[in-house]
Design a protein around this motif. Structure first.
Motif, PDB file in Angstrom:
ATOM      1  N   PRO A   2     -13.492  53.086   9.889  1.00  0.00           N
ATOM      2  CA  PRO A   2     -14.855  52.562   9.923  1.00  0.00           C
ATOM      3  C   PRO A   2     -15.488  52.650  11.298  1.00  0.00           C
ATOM      4  CG  PRO A   2     -13.303  50.761   9.905  1.00  0.00           C
ATOM      5  CD  PRO A   2     -12.504  52.024   9.701  1.00  0.00           C
ATOM      6  N   ASN A   3     -14.699  52.848  12.345  1.00  0.00           N
ATOM      7  CA  ASN A   3     -15.248  52.941  13.694  1.00  0.00           C
ATOM      8  C   ASN A   3     -15.692  54.353  14.047  1.00  0.00           C
ATOM      9  OD1 ASN A   3     -14.695  50.205  14.297  1.00  0.00           O
ATOM     10  ND2 ASN A   3     -12.564  50.725  14.643  1.00  0.00           N
ATOM     11  N   ALA A   4     -15.279  55.327  13.257  1.00  0.00           N
ATOM     12  CA  ALA A   4     -15.573  56.720  13.590  1.00  0.00           C
ATOM     13  C   ALA A   4     -17.073  56.980  13.585  1.00  0.00           C
ATOM     14  CB  ALA A   4     -14.870  57.651  12.608  1.00  0.00           C
ATOM     15  N   ALA A  61      -7.262  66.003 -10.385  1.00  0.00           N
ATOM     16  CA  ALA A  61      -6.545  64.872 -10.974  1.00  0.00           C
ATOM     17  C   ALA A  61      -7.457  64.109 -11.915  1.00  0.00           C
ATOM     18  CB  ALA A  61      -6.049  63.943  -9.878  1.00  0.00           C
ATOM     19  N   GLU A  62      -6.904  63.688 -13.027  1.00  0.00           N
ATOM     20  CA  GLU A  62      -7.675  62.882 -13.955  1.00  0.00           C
ATOM     21  C   GLU A  62      -7.711  61.436 -13.494  1.00  0.00           C
ATOM     22  OE1 GLU A  62      -6.042  63.323 -17.799  1.00  0.00           O
ATOM     23  OE2 GLU A  62      -6.428  65.474 -17.950  1.00  0.00           O
ATOM     24  N   ASP A  63      -6.667  61.026 -12.803  1.00  0.00           N
ATOM     25  CA  ASP A  63      -6.557  59.644 -12.360  1.00  0.00           C
ATOM     26  C   ASP A  63      -6.662  59.622 -10.844  1.00  0.00           C
ATOM     27  OD1 ASP A  63      -6.302  56.975 -12.502  1.00  0.00           O
ATOM     28  OD2 ASP A  63      -4.171  56.946 -12.973  1.00  0.00           O
ATOM     29  N   GLY A  64      -6.796  58.444 -10.276  1.00  0.00           N
ATOM     30  CA  GLY A  64      -6.864  58.309  -8.831  1.00  0.00           C
ATOM     31  C   GLY A  64      -8.207  57.745  -8.422  1.00  0.00           C
ATOM     32  N   GLU A  65      -8.280  57.279  -7.195  1.00  0.00           N
ATOM     33  CA  GLU A  65      -9.512  56.667  -6.733  1.00  0.00           C
ATOM     34  C   GLU A  65      -9.703  56.876  -5.243  1.00  0.00           C
ATOM     35  OE1 GLU A  65      -9.509  52.412  -6.930  1.00  0.00           O
ATOM     36  OE2 GLU A  65      -7.416  52.274  -6.343  1.00  0.00           O
ATOM     37  N   ILE A  66     -10.930  56.667  -4.820  1.00  0.00           N
ATOM     38  CA  ILE A  66     -11.273  56.686  -3.406  1.00  0.00           C
ATOM     39  C   ILE A  66     -11.852  55.323  -3.070  1.00  0.00           C
ATOM     40  CG2 ILE A  66     -12.858  57.634  -1.691  1.00  0.00           C
ATOM     41  CD1 ILE A  66     -12.695  60.292  -3.203  1.00  0.00           C
ATOM     42  N   VAL A  67     -11.368  54.736  -1.995  1.00  0.00           N
ATOM     43  CA  VAL A  67     -11.882  53.457  -1.525  1.00  0.00           C
ATOM     44  C   VAL A  67     -12.257  53.614  -0.059  1.00  0.00           C
ATOM     45  CG1 VAL A  67     -11.398  51.002  -1.245  1.00  0.00           C
ATOM     46  CG2 VAL A  67     -10.267  52.288  -3.064  1.00  0.00           C
ATOM     47  N   VAL A  68     -13.468  53.252   0.286  1.00  0.00           N
ATOM     48  CA  VAL A  68     -13.938  53.374   1.668  1.00  0.00           C
ATOM     49  C   VAL A  68     -14.060  51.995   2.301  1.00  0.00           C
ATOM     50  CG1 VAL A  68     -15.863  54.085   3.131  1.00  0.00           C
ATOM     51  CG2 VAL A  68     -15.161  55.520   1.210  1.00  0.00           C
ATOM     52  N   ALA A  69     -13.488  51.838   3.473  1.00  0.00           N
ATOM     53  CA  ALA A  69     -13.629  50.605   4.245  1.00  0.00           C
ATOM     54  C   ALA A  69     -14.648  50.853   5.348  1.00  0.00           C
ATOM     55  CB  ALA A  69     -12.284  50.202   4.849  1.00  0.00           C
ATOM     56  N   THR A  70     -15.664  50.002   5.413  1.00  0.00           N
ATOM     57  CA  THR A  70     -16.733  50.228   6.384  1.00  0.00           C
ATOM     58  C   THR A  70     -17.376  48.896   6.775  1.00  0.00           C
ATOM     59  OG1 THR A  70     -18.701  51.572   6.838  1.00  0.00           O
ATOM     60  CG2 THR A  70     -18.530  50.583   4.648  1.00  0.00           C
ATOM     61  N   LYS A  71     -18.391  48.968   7.613  1.00  0.00           N
ATOM     62  CA  LYS A  71     -19.114  47.768   8.020  1.00  0.00           C
ATOM     63  C   LYS A  71     -19.994  47.280   6.875  1.00  0.00           C
ATOM     64  CE  LYS A  71     -19.305  49.230  12.855  1.00  0.00           C
ATOM     65  NZ  LYS A  71     -20.193  49.602  13.984  1.00  0.00           N
ATOM     66  N   SER A  72     -20.288  45.988   6.884  1.00  0.00           N
ATOM     67  CA  SER A  72     -21.044  45.401   5.773  1.00  0.00           C
ATOM     68  C   SER A  72     -22.396  46.070   5.583  1.00  0.00           C
ATOM     69  CB  SER A  72     -21.233  43.894   5.994  1.00  0.00           C
ATOM     70  OG  SER A  72     -21.926  43.652   7.216  1.00  0.00           O
ATOM     71  N   LEU A  80     -15.318  45.900   2.664  1.00  0.00           N
ATOM     72  CA  LEU A  80     -15.604  45.490   4.035  1.00  0.00           C
ATOM     73  C   LEU A  80     -14.374  45.702   4.894  1.00  0.00           C
ATOM     74  CD1 LEU A  80     -17.551  44.127   6.035  1.00  0.00           C
ATOM     75  CD2 LEU A  80     -16.580  41.929   5.322  1.00  0.00           C
ATOM     76  N   GLY A  81     -14.521  46.463   5.964  1.00  0.00           N
ATOM     77  CA  GLY A  81     -13.407  46.700   6.867  1.00  0.00           C
ATOM     78  C   GLY A  81     -13.115  45.492   7.742  1.00  0.00           C
ATOM     79  N   GLY A  82     -12.066  45.595   8.527  1.00  0.00           N
ATOM     80  CA  GLY A  82     -11.685  44.501   9.398  1.00  0.00           C
ATOM     81  C   GLY A  82     -12.281  44.612  10.778  1.00  0.00           C
ATOM     82  N   ALA A  83     -11.791  43.762  11.682  1.00  0.00           N
ATOM     83  CA  ALA A  83     -12.300  43.748  13.046  1.00  0.00           C
ATOM     84  C   ALA A  83     -11.735  44.894  13.879  1.00  0.00           C
ATOM     85  CB  ALA A  83     -11.962  42.411  13.702  1.00  0.00           C
ATOM     86  N   ARG A 106      -9.292  48.883  13.654  1.00  0.00           N
ATOM     87  CA  ARG A 106      -8.850  49.963  12.784  1.00  0.00           C
ATOM     88  C   ARG A 106      -7.607  49.561  12.001  1.00  0.00           C
ATOM     89  NH1 ARG A 106      -5.478  53.900  11.752  1.00  0.00           N
ATOM     90  NH2 ARG A 106      -6.211  55.990  11.184  1.00  0.00           N
ATOM     91  N   GLY A 107      -6.654  48.916  12.688  1.00  0.00           N
ATOM     92  CA  GLY A 107      -5.428  48.493  12.032  1.00  0.00           C
ATOM     93  C   GLY A 107      -5.690  47.520  10.899  1.00  0.00           C
ATOM     94  N   GLU A 108      -6.558  46.557  11.141  1.00  0.00           N
ATOM     95  CA  GLU A 108      -6.874  45.578  10.101  1.00  0.00           C
ATOM     96  C   GLU A 108      -7.575  46.256   8.929  1.00  0.00           C
ATOM     97  OE1 GLU A 108      -9.172  41.293   9.472  1.00  0.00           O
ATOM     98  OE2 GLU A 108      -9.257  42.310  11.422  1.00  0.00           O
ATOM     99  N   SER A 109      -8.453  47.215   9.235  1.00  0.00           N
ATOM    100  CA  SER A 109      -9.149  47.931   8.173  1.00  0.00           C
ATOM    101  C   SER A 109      -8.175  48.763   7.349  1.00  0.00           C
ATOM    102  CB  SER A 109     -10.232  48.828   8.767  1.00  0.00           C
ATOM    103  OG  SER A 109     -11.252  48.056   9.362  1.00  0.00           O
ATOM    104  N   ALA A 110      -7.217  49.392   8.022  1.00  0.00           N
ATOM    105  CA  ALA A 110      -6.211  50.171   7.304  1.00  0.00           C
ATOM    106  C   ALA A 110      -5.404  49.269   6.382  1.00  0.00           C
ATOM    107  CB  ALA A 110      -5.294  50.876   8.293  1.00  0.00           C
ATOM    108  N   TYR A 111      -5.076  48.082   6.865  1.00  0.00           N
ATOM    109  CA  TYR A 111      -4.307  47.134   6.056  1.00  0.00           C
ATOM    110  C   TYR A 111      -5.113  46.674   4.847  1.00  0.00           C
ATOM    111  CZ  TYR A 111      -1.455  42.997   4.947  1.00  0.00           C
ATOM    112  OH  TYR A 111      -0.670  42.069   4.326  1.00  0.00           O
TER     113      TYR A 111
END
Length: 247
Positions: free
Chosen positions: A22-24, A62-73, A96-99, A101-106
């Motif tokens: 989310p910081n990129a 793939a028929e299954d699977g998903e994409i999830v994006v973590a970003t700023k509100s 909503l991502g974290g404060a 990068r590590g927290e957002s990844a988690y």
């Protein structure tokens, strides 16, 4: 983050989650001082502006699977809109991502489908990686539990002392510059970041968090074109790569 289902050599379906830093976006915006150029650059690449790199995963058959994006509100509605405009069909969540990068990844890892066997953390500022490269690192992680793409360093690296002089020179032939995706067994990555959060350690590299658990992470070939866009000069290189690919 992104999840896509990929078949490996034994035809076993592997679900993949990929995290978009989310910081990129903030870094690129600051460097360019022009949001339109930023969005245009990624749109030319076939990726949506705010979710650089996601289309690589979305193109998997793939028929299954998903994409999830973590970003700023404030970016959540824009990400969802761009995903719709560019036909990113596997985007299922924008969280909503974290404060950090590590927290957002988690948070991204926790948001991944519980059936996911592998989690691939991907840097949002790296939109030019090939699907072939992703397939390589996914297959290696499926076999080993943890894998990363990396390239040999071109420059001679110097280790500097606190006083500012050269302390020593490591052998270049053993040095690698880590890129993303960095792919892990889902349980291992979640455990690594849970430990990091508990200890208050903010890792800027996912491999470092997993290394802290004592896990070996295997390296496969990355790509020099899988560059991280953080400066105006990087964008010039990225545009040149895109023009060469489309020539």
């Amino acid at each position: 983050d992104a999840v896509a289902k990929i078949g490996v050599e034994n035809d076993e379906d592997i679900e993949i989650f990929a995290f978009v830093n989310p910081n990129a976006k903030a870094k690129v915006r600051k460097a360019l001082k022009d949001e339109l150029k930023y969005v245009e650059a990624y749109a030319r690449a076939g990726y949506i502006g705010s979710v650089a790199g996601v289309n690589i995963y979305d193109k998997k058959d793939a028929e299954d699977g998903e994409i999830v994006v973590a970003t700023k509100s404030e970016e959540i509605p824009a990400v969802a809109k761009l995903a719709d405009e560019y036909g990113i069909t596997k985007l299922s969540k924008v969280i909503l991502g974290g404060a950090s990068r590590g927290e957002s990844a988690y948070l991204g890892a926790l948001s991944c489908n519980e059936r996911a066997k592998l989690i691939a953390v991907h840097d949002g500022a790296r939109p030019l990686g090939s699907s072939e490269m992703i397939a390589r690192v996914v297959e290696l992680a499926a076999k080993t539990g943890a894998a990363v793409v990396a390239v040999p360093v071109k420059d001679t690296i110097k280790m500097m002392s606190p006083e500012g002089y050269i302390d020593h020179t490591p052998k270049r032939d053993m040095l690698r510059a880590a890129q993303t995706p960095q792919v892990f067994d889902a349980a291992i990555l979640r455990a690594a970041y849970a430990k990091a959060m508990e200890e208050g350690i903010d890792y800027t590299d996912d491999c470092a968090a997993v290394e802290a658990l004592g896990k070996h992470i295997y390296i496969c070939d990355g790509e020099n074109t899988n560059l991280k866009i953080t400066t105006p000069e990087d964008l010039i290189l990225a545009q040149a790569i895109l023009e060469a690919r489309n020539a």
